[in-house]
Design a protein around this motif. Structure first.
Motif, PDB file in Angstrom:
ATOM      1  N   ARG A 218     -44.029  37.768 -17.428  1.00  0.00           N
ATOM      2  CA  ARG A 218     -44.073  36.749 -18.478  1.00  0.00           C
ATOM      3  C   ARG A 218     -42.789  36.742 -19.300  1.00  0.00           C
ATOM      4  O   ARG A 218     -42.192  35.696 -19.557  1.00  0.00           O
ATOM      5  CB  ARG A 218     -45.262  37.029 -19.406  1.00  0.00           C
ATOM      6  CG  ARG A 218     -46.399  36.070 -19.238  1.00  0.00           C
ATOM      7  CD  ARG A 218     -47.441  36.262 -20.298  1.00  0.00           C
ATOM      8  NE  ARG A 218     -48.034  37.572 -20.335  1.00  0.00           N
ATOM      9  CZ  ARG A 218     -48.053  38.348 -21.416  1.00  0.00           C
ATOM     10  NH1 ARG A 218     -47.485  37.927 -22.530  1.00  0.00           N
ATOM     11  NH2 ARG A 218     -48.634  39.525 -21.377  1.00  0.00           N
ATOM     12  N   TYR A 219     -42.361  37.935 -19.731  1.00  0.00           N
ATOM     13  CA  TYR A 219     -41.159  38.019 -20.569  1.00  0.00           C
ATOM     14  C   TYR A 219     -39.929  37.571 -19.794  1.00  0.00           C
ATOM     15  O   TYR A 219     -39.059  36.886 -20.328  1.00  0.00           O
ATOM     16  CB  TYR A 219     -40.976  39.455 -21.080  1.00  0.00           C
ATOM     17  CG  TYR A 219     -41.842  39.784 -22.274  1.00  0.00           C
ATOM     18  CD1 TYR A 219     -43.123  39.260 -22.387  1.00  0.00           C
ATOM     19  CD2 TYR A 219     -41.385  40.602 -23.293  1.00  0.00           C
ATOM     20  CE1 TYR A 219     -43.920  39.557 -23.476  1.00  0.00           C
ATOM     21  CE2 TYR A 219     -42.172  40.903 -24.396  1.00  0.00           C
ATOM     22  CZ  TYR A 219     -43.437  40.381 -24.478  1.00  0.00           C
ATOM     23  OH  TYR A 219     -44.215  40.668 -25.557  1.00  0.00           O
TER      24      TYR A 219
ATOM     25  N   ARG B  43     -49.137  30.912 -13.778  1.00  0.00           N
ATOM     26  CA  ARG B  43     -49.338  32.356 -13.808  1.00  0.00           C
ATOM     27  C   ARG B  43     -49.453  32.957 -12.412  1.00  0.00           C
ATOM     28  O   ARG B  43     -50.139  33.956 -12.201  1.00  0.00           O
ATOM     29  CB  ARG B  43     -50.576  32.738 -14.642  1.00  0.00           C
ATOM     30  CG  ARG B  43     -50.451  32.380 -16.102  1.00  0.00           C
ATOM     31  CD  ARG B  43     -49.204  33.004 -16.669  1.00  0.00           C
ATOM     32  NE  ARG B  43     -48.754  32.330 -17.876  1.00  0.00           N
ATOM     33  CZ  ARG B  43     -49.056  32.728 -19.097  1.00  0.00           C
ATOM     34  NH1 ARG B  43     -49.771  33.794 -19.281  1.00  0.00           N
ATOM     35  NH2 ARG B  43     -48.610  32.063 -20.118  1.00  0.00           N
TER      36      ARG B  43
ATOM     37  N   LEU C  77     -44.960  30.255 -15.725  1.00  0.00           N
ATOM     38  CA  LEU C  77     -45.722  30.266 -16.974  1.00  0.00           C
ATOM     39  C   LEU C  77     -46.864  29.246 -16.916  1.00  0.00           C
ATOM     40  O   LEU C  77     -47.912  29.444 -17.535  1.00  0.00           O
ATOM     41  CB  LEU C  77     -44.812  29.966 -18.159  1.00  0.00           C
ATOM     42  CG  LEU C  77     -43.851  31.091 -18.537  1.00  0.00           C
ATOM     43  CD1 LEU C  77     -43.059  30.721 -19.770  1.00  0.00           C
ATOM     44  CD2 LEU C  77     -44.595  32.395 -18.763  1.00  0.00           C
TER      45      LEU C  77
ATOM     46  N   VAL D  37     -39.824  33.838 -19.783  1.00  0.00           N
ATOM     47  CA  VAL D  37     -39.350  33.294 -21.057  1.00  0.00           C
ATOM     48  C   VAL D  37     -37.827  33.409 -21.129  1.00  0.00           C
ATOM     49  O   VAL D  37     -37.126  32.461 -21.501  1.00  0.00           O
ATOM     50  CB  VAL D  37     -40.007  34.037 -22.240  1.00  0.00           C
ATOM     51  CG1 VAL D  37     -39.335  33.646 -23.550  1.00  0.00           C
ATOM     52  CG2 VAL D  37     -41.486  33.710 -22.302  1.00  0.00           C
TER      53      VAL D  37
END
Lengths: 223, 241
Positions: B142-143, B69, B66, B146
């Motif tokens: 990305r998800y 990236r 994150l 997380v």
């Protein structure tokens, strides 16, 4: 802060106009008590069984709220509108968590009297102050996890499945803490002392995951 | 670049693991209470510790993903969590066998470490379905990050909560007193942990090298076919780089 308040106003207005979440959650909880009555074949419950039924019912009713929390934003362009606005994205999380906290509180205002009326053996009056403290901590933990996991799940293809699947294991510590804390309150012989240890566990959970969710929420809303 | 030094690492892993299990079977004494069955401890506990460390490592790689990236960190996180999941199945199976042999039941609910491990396993079991149900690759990464961070932070907190809730039948292996193991048992145990950690790192390196190579091969093949600009979009839970 103003941003969060504005989103929260929008959430509440939407809920008041459509009644999408709260009536469904409340009805679901009452139905679940009836199901528990027949499933367990018990007229009244007390102690650990009562604590478990109450916590599990609130948890599953809350899942309905989780599933609906972001659907309108996803389907009707709420996310796009929010991303166009020059505001910190974390406020969306805060507003959603506060809104869900409110929904859960309303749900419990219906569910707890229904529980006392339908299933609970001992009277609820003595336990009420402790019950309110425990349920407030449970609501906070649930709202934090649901506002995070809901955002994670809403843009997947199987959102109604992915959301509860991720949220349930994450909420196990809340279930443990709540069930252990509520058990002495709902004993047959009247409420015993509220165990402070479990309130601390719940509080710690809320604090850690609240901070964590604020830290990781941003990347969920980028496109 | 992930293939460099992998032969030496593999050799070290094989030597350590063989040595570790030689120690387990020929040197470490039988447990006074449980007898020979207790030897499964040298497989079960190192696997559990390495799997949990792998989950946390997946979370740390996800933080880096994150931050930067860079899709490579997503791949690192994915491979770590994937391997830890496989180890976790091994932990649940060996734990169950040990519980049956030592306590007479396949599953004990008043056994905090086993129960918290099951909860962590159930949580991470949703990692791949989550990835698979997001089609856009960049969003998937990305998800997943997380998720990996949240779940990585959940691991210690969950163990705390379950441990508070339950009675203490499970042996405290890494307690402050060293778990009250005799010296030769403790040494054997430490060697098996090192061996298992080496095995994890080796498998992780192999998987990273394989994924890199596969990505390069398919990129080269697309260039040969002359359609380098439109990459094949297959639905997959695995990250692409």
């Amino acid at each position: 802060m103003r941003v969060a308040a504005a989103i929260l106003r929008k959430e509440l207005r939407l809920e008041l106009r459509t009644f999408e979440s709260i009536p469904g959650m409340a009805l679901f909880s009452v139905t679940t008590f009836v199901v528990f009555h027949f499933g367990l074949n018990r007229a009244t419950v007390a102690g650990d069984l009562a604590a478990g039924i109450l916590v599990v019912t609130i948890l599953f009713a809350g899942m309905l709220g989780l599933n609906r929390l972001y659907v309108a934003d996803e389907e009707q362009g709420g996310f796009d509108g929010f991303l166009l606005a020059p505001v910190d994205r974390t406020w969306l999380f805060v507003a959603k968590a506060v809104a869900l906290f409110g929904y859960l509180t309303v749900l419990e205002i219906v569910a707890v009297p229904a529980f006392a009326f339908l299933l609970l053996g001992p009277g609820i009056g003595q336990a009420l102050p402790g019950l309110i403290v425990v349920l407030a901590l449970v609501n906070a933990g649930f709202a934090i996890i649901a506002a995070l996991v809901g955002a994670l799940a809403v843009r997947t293809r199987a959102r109604d499945l992915v959301g509860p699947l991720i949220a349930l294991p994450l909420l196990v510590p809340v279930v443990i803490g709540a069930a252990e804390a509520l058990e002495p309150l709902l004993l047959e012989g009247g409420a015993a002392v509220l165990p402070v240890r479990w309130l601390l566990v719940l509080g710690l959970y809320d604090l850690v995951f609240g901070l964590l969710a604020i830290a990781v929420f941003d990347p969920l809303l980028e496109d | 670049m992930y293939g460099k030094g992998i032969a030496a690492l593999s050799a070290a892993t094989v030597v350590t693991l063989v040595g570790a299990f030689a120690l387990v079977f020929f040197w470490a004494p039988n447990d006074a209470d449980q007898g020979f069955v207790q030897k499964i401890f040298y497989l079960h506990v190192p696997m559990a510790i390495v799997a949990l460390c792998g989950f946390v490592a997946g979370g740390i790689f996800a933080i880096q993903h994150l931050r930067t990236r860079d899709a490579v960190y997503d791949l690192k996180s994915y491979v770590a969590i994937h391997l830890s999941l496989i180890l976790a199945i091994g932990v649940l199976v060996t734990g169950s066998i040990w519980a049956k042999a030592a306590w007479g039941h396949w599953w004990l609910w008043d056994e905090p470490t086993l129960v918290s491990f099951l909860i962590v396993f159930l949580l991470y079991a949703t990692y791949q379905p989550l990835r698979f149900s997001i089609e856009d690759r960049e969003r998937q990464a990305r998800y997943a990050s997380v998720f990996a961070i949240t779940a990585g932070a959940f691991v210690p907190l969950n163990f705390l909560a379950v441990r508070l809730a339950e009675a203490y039948t499970h042996p405290r292996v890494l307690s402050a007193t060293g778990g009250a193991m005799p010296g030769d048992m403790r040494l054997t145990f430490l060697v098996t942990i090192v061996g298992m950690a080496l095995l994890f790192v080796t498998l992780w390196r192999f998987e990273m090298a394989a994924k890199h190579t596969r990505a390069r091969v398919s990129a080269l093949r697309r260039r040969l076919d002359g359609d380098a600009d439109n990459p094949v979009l297959r639905r997959s839970a695995a990250p692409t780089i």
